[in-house]
Write a protein that holds these residues in place. Structure first.
Motif, PDB file in Angstrom:
ATOM      1  N   MET A 101       0.844  -1.183   0.000  1.00 21.38           N
ATOM      2  CA  MET A 101       0.000   0.000   0.000  1.00 21.38           C
ATOM      3  C   MET A 101       0.887   1.243   0.000  1.00 21.38           C
ATOM      4  N   PRO A 152      -1.606   7.090   1.280  1.00 24.36           N
ATOM      5  CA  PRO A 152      -2.452   6.978   0.088  1.00 24.36           C
ATOM      6  C   PRO A 152      -3.338   8.201  -0.118  1.00 24.36           C
ATOM      7  N   ASP A 172      -6.583  10.196  -2.014  1.00 22.70           N
ATOM      8  CA  ASP A 172      -7.979   9.834  -2.268  1.00 22.70           C
ATOM      9  C   ASP A 172      -8.083   9.063  -3.576  1.00 22.70           C
ATOM     10  N   TYR A 217      -5.782   7.171  -4.933  1.00 20.80           N
ATOM     11  CA  TYR A 217      -5.264   5.822  -4.697  1.00 20.80           C
ATOM     12  C   TYR A 217      -6.339   4.971  -4.025  1.00 20.80           C
ATOM     13  N   ASN A 218      -6.986   5.510  -3.006  1.00 19.19           N
ATOM     14  CA  ASN A 218      -8.037   4.765  -2.295  1.00 19.19           C
ATOM     15  C   ASN A 218      -9.190   4.421  -3.237  1.00 19.19           C
ATOM     16  N   GLN A 219      -9.585   5.382  -4.081  1.00 16.08           N
ATOM     17  CA  GLN A 219     -10.634   5.106  -5.072  1.00 16.08           C
ATOM     18  C   GLN A 219     -10.148   4.047  -6.051  1.00 16.08           C
TER      19      GLN A 219
END
Length: 135
Positions: A1, A5, A7, A9-11
């Protein structure tokens, strides 16, 4: 990960998991090394977080286009991976027939012919897996 991260990357990770499935992403994450971690972070953020997460096309449409492009480029393993992902994107066998006709005309008959063999083999493997799970 990614260390911190974004936003995007999280999406991207959420979209990647929705398309490829948790098992695939978990295997890829477990196999990640210091060498390829920057690349994995890039594709999660850019390909999955930006391109695949845009609302203008459905996952089905993106799936068809992606498979056609990968077929045209001769990216066999990626074609198979994205064919397996059609279980999550909603792209159908009929959709892929049409995509391969486009590949044949715009990228060449040999590219389409080769990709069709990979698609057929992948669908056979997927069917075998479904039959095994249904026992």
């Amino acid at each position: 990960m990614a260390e911190n991260p974004s936003d995007r990357y999280n999406q991207g990770m959420a979209t990647r998991r929705a398309v490829l499935g948790d098992a695939h992403v978990d295997r890829a994450e477990a196999a990640k090394t210091d060498f390829d971690a920057p690349f994995q972070d890039l594709i999660t953020e850019a390909a999955w977080g930006h391109v695949w997460s845009r609302p203008q096309w459905s996952k089905r449409e993106r799936s068809m286009v992606t498979i056609a492009l990968l077929a045209a480029l001769g990216q066999d393993e990626e074609v198979a991976m994205h064919v397996r992902a059609t279980a999550n994107t909603g792209a159908t066998k009929d959709d892929l027939v049409e995509a391969m006709l486009h590949v044949a005309i715009y990228a060449g008959v040999p590219a389409a012919n080769h990709a069709i063999k990979i698609i057929k083999k992948t669908y056979q493997e997927m069917g075998a897996a479904v039959r095994e799970e249904g026992r």
